[in-house]
Design a protein around this motif. Sequence first.
Motif, short mmCIF file in Angstrom:
data_model
loop_
_atom_site.label_atom_id
_atom_site.label_comp_id
_atom_site.label_asym_id
_atom_site.label_seq_id
_atom_site.Cartn_x
_atom_site.Cartn_y
_atom_site.Cartn_z
N GLY A 21 0.83 -1.20 0.00
CA GLY A 21 0.00 0.00 0.00
C GLY A 21 0.86 1.25 0.00
O GLY A 21 2.08 1.18 0.09
N ASN A 22 0.21 2.41 -0.14
CA ASN A 22 0.93 3.67 -0.08
C ASN A 22 -0.05 4.74 0.38
O ASN A 22 -1.25 4.52 0.40
N PRO A 23 0.46 5.92 0.76
CA PRO A 23 -0.42 6.91 1.38
C PRO A 23 -1.55 7.38 0.46
O PRO A 23 -2.51 7.94 0.93
N ALA A 25 -3.27 5.47 -1.81
CA ALA A 25 -4.19 4.44 -2.28
C ALA A 25 -5.49 4.51 -1.49
O ALA A 25 -5.47 4.70 -0.28
N GLN A 26 -6.59 4.40 -2.19
CA GLN A 26 -7.87 4.26 -1.50
C GLN A 26 -8.81 3.42 -2.36
O GLN A 26 -8.42 2.96 -3.42
N GLU A 27 -10.04 3.23 -1.85
CA GLU A 27 -10.93 2.28 -2.51
C GLU A 27 -11.13 2.60 -3.99
O GLU A 27 -11.05 1.74 -4.84
N LYS A 28 -11.39 3.87 -4.29
CA LYS A 28 -11.56 4.25 -5.69
C LYS A 28 -10.19 4.44 -6.30
O LYS A 28 -9.38 5.19 -5.78
N ALA A 29 -9.94 3.73 -7.38
CA ALA A 29 -8.62 3.79 -8.00
C ALA A 29 -8.31 5.22 -8.41
O ALA A 29 -9.19 5.96 -8.83
N ILE A 30 -7.05 5.62 -8.29
CA ILE A 30 -6.69 6.96 -8.74
C ILE A 30 -5.77 6.87 -9.95
O ILE A 30 -4.98 5.96 -10.07
N ASN A 257 -3.07 4.43 7.73
CA ASN A 257 -3.18 5.24 6.51
C ASN A 257 -1.90 5.26 5.70
O ASN A 257 -1.84 5.88 4.67
N GLN B 492 -4.94 -1.30 3.70
CA GLN B 492 -4.01 -0.90 2.64
C GLN B 492 -3.44 -2.11 1.89
O GLN B 492 -3.25 -2.07 0.68
N ASN B 530 -11.20 0.89 -11.72
CA ASN B 530 -11.81 0.14 -10.63
C ASN B 530 -12.28 -1.25 -11.04
O ASN B 530 -12.94 -1.94 -10.29
#
Lengths: 296, 659
Positions: A21-23, A25-30, A257, B492, B530
Amino acid sequence: MIPSLLLLIGVTTWLMYMAPGNPFAQEKAIAPQVEAALRAQYGVPETPLAFFRVYMERLLVDGSLGPALKVQGRSVQDLLLPALPVSLGLGGLALFLAVAIGVVLGVSAGTRPNSWADHASMGLALVGISLPNFVIGAGLMILLALWLDWLPVAGWGGFRHVWMPALTLALPHAATIARLARTGTLEVMQEDWIRTARAKGLSEARVVSRHALRVAVLPVVSYLGPAAAGILTGSFVVETLFGIPGMGQWFVKGAINRDYGVVLGTALFYCGLITFFNLAVDLALAWLDPRAREAS
Amino acid sequence: MRPGLGLLALPLLALLGIGLTFRASFQDPADFTFVNGTEPTTLDPGLMTGEPEGRIASALFEGLTIRDPATLRPAPGVAERWEISPDGTRYVFHLRRDARWTDGLPVTAHDFAYAWRRLQLPEHGGEYAYILHGVRGAEALNRDEARAEAIRGPIRRAVEDLGNGSIDPKTWQKLIAEHDLVTTVRGTPDPVLRAGLDSPPDDRANFLAALSAEADRRSARALHARDHYGVDLGVVATDDYTLVVELVAAIPYFLELTAFYPAYPLPRQLLEVPGNERDWFLPEKIVSNGPFELGAWRIGDRIRLRRSDTYWNRESIPSSTIDALPLENVTTALNLYLSGEVDWIPRYPTDLVDALSERSDHYAHAGFITYYYRINTRRPPLNDARVRKALALAIDRETIVREVLRLGEVPALHLVPPGIPGYAPPPTALGLDPERARALLAEAGFPDGRGFPEIGILYNTLESHKKIAELIADQLARHLGITIKPYNQEWQSYLATMRAGEYDLGRAGWIGDYLDPNTFLDLWVTNGGNNQTGWSHPVYDRLIAAAGNVDGYAREPFMDGLAEPGKAMALLAAANEAPDTAGRRETLAALRLQLLREAERILVEEELPILPIYFYVVNGLVRPEVEGFYTELVQPDGRSLPNLQNLHPLRSIHLPASE
């Protein structure tokens, strides 16, 4: 001190980068270009070595712990500094309660071994040590807030909010201190100079308070160093349970996080506190214990 | 000094330190207090993505439109009226003249153009930029190479105009990388232009200078337009109070998007000051235009909102102060509610469902969220649609919602949650059917599950995910004779594993962004960010694209791959025979939903790269005396809809003073 701090920052950075992971990253892909932009903006390169360089430069040149990544618009010190007096104050109060409760229970048990008072206080101590603090906290909440309505359930804003979390923090430590104080007292009461004091005709209360107590609390003082660092940096469990804006939350939130700046900031802070208290404990022991003074 | 004295000084010092942390500003209780669930990551509407952030943002800011709290239908916000072109692609918004920022400056159309453009600039890092990709040029601006094109395009066009030739795309890609006039001219297939380069030095210099000057003129025009009018975007402030928006294609729910926080205006006067970009929304700096202003914000404690003195419609705002608590612990939230210190909690411990759902102040209604499993279609045997379908038919969703969830959640036999006006989900046969599941598995080469490899279910650490994963693993083992191992990872790690495609089955959930099936269906286009299942389907991609531009589909319709071509044809015919443009628009909107229905059918009937499991229920506790809080939305035609999107604008909520 300097090499150990460098080592701490280096190892922590490496561990953070090893974790998945990384700071950002979240549920919705960026989108990749968005992530690249964020990395550049916040100074979070792709490799631990590059990050270490950026971090040290910021620390030495600007004296800054860098931006927080999950709470935008604030630096790491913006998050930690306001939380500091909350945790230190609450921790200080808890420390006092722990020592007061623990020493009273421990000494009264140690001076009367195998009496009912001894069994009762050691039983209590066992309960205090074995119960996790979220259970203690929830129990206090039900008893003092929901049933008796003496104190508010949670929150931060007046002295009424302070007592429950302070007690919750204090009780497990009070239990440990009680056991240490009891052992210390038992040993001291066998000493020759205690017999001498009694022979001089001093009352038992005076013997304990003037002569025995100073030596009996030595193991307690040694225990207080690490305990103080732990208690003063706040407790995640107690803070989330009572909704308190203290330091403890950042230890956990930083890790969850992957907020690299917050993780390093809390690690540095904790390391500083531990160093300080261990030094303080050594000084206090030297002052309390004539034997240690002579040896040095 | 005696040690006892030192010890006594400690609590006094501690209490003194604690006393310093109390804020006078929070001493008086707010008119309305609610638990917001977590600390907002940011209050910059162009950067936020979450529900807790959105609740605060819709109080601090106001878009062109707002959602009417009682119906959630779009209503005038900063725009007092608007016109829509007959084909639905051009909106002209007329802004009210009395809308003000908290610093007293008027809110202008330029503030909107500025904010919409900033959202699309990749260096800005707004994750919700795609919400407004329907605006002409937005997607191009949001992608780096497209921005390069916006700057370099004029050079190429100058070359093409002068030479009437065209450069093949491959060569052009190479040239773009080098971006140099001479190579550009070299790469053109036009012999006359190339000859210009080989002409005598003087002529050649003149030729290149003329070409270069023309290219510079065009570049400068493009850049100027981009920077000052956002013309590269289909959003232009023609004067201070008129905003013209051009869309790539008609978007039926566009007026809902303009009420959504990515489309809020921003205080240019503040943001254009160097150094404010990243922290302009902190209490000491912020300038906003909504019904409330940011009174105070203490991390870990609360956000206090105060009714704004500069808001154009402040008389309509009943609460003068509102507190939002960032409490993550649902048990503490419930305790605060029970002891009367907060008035609304949007979540509570799930174990207490049975006890709490009996209360009169408890609410629960359908939500706009689907719980589903992704299937990694890159891994055999999960690359076989028959296997995926067998899994779907062997899950007993009824038991899951009854045993684990217990709030009236609806088993999901398709992906898009029910309740979108005008949308009928495709009929699916996804209910429990172990016999058919076994037949399909045998057909795929695994009779009675023999030879089927052990597969895992990945979920992020949470008690309810664990219960569901174990139930499903058990059901699949019983019905199909295969071995499934649930395993968990912290948040994460789970995200990273999913993105890397290193899983077999993986838990997921999706909250719809706007009330339209597209918000659930455009996830599954080939290589969508996604998607993460490796699934790709040409007809599906085509249908999603067609739904995104239904006018284009009407011009060049296709029927192959459709299960209900008759319906699409009838709607096409009706659209072409419509007596007026309004009638045509309405029919085309219905046709669009029909195309989306076809896409969803491919997803949940034929292909199943995902296993829908259940539709969420939104639930919480709110004081019965609270007014302006709507769990049911009464529509103009008298019908009542559940508050699917769980939107409770703070502008209408208040607690009448207790007697």
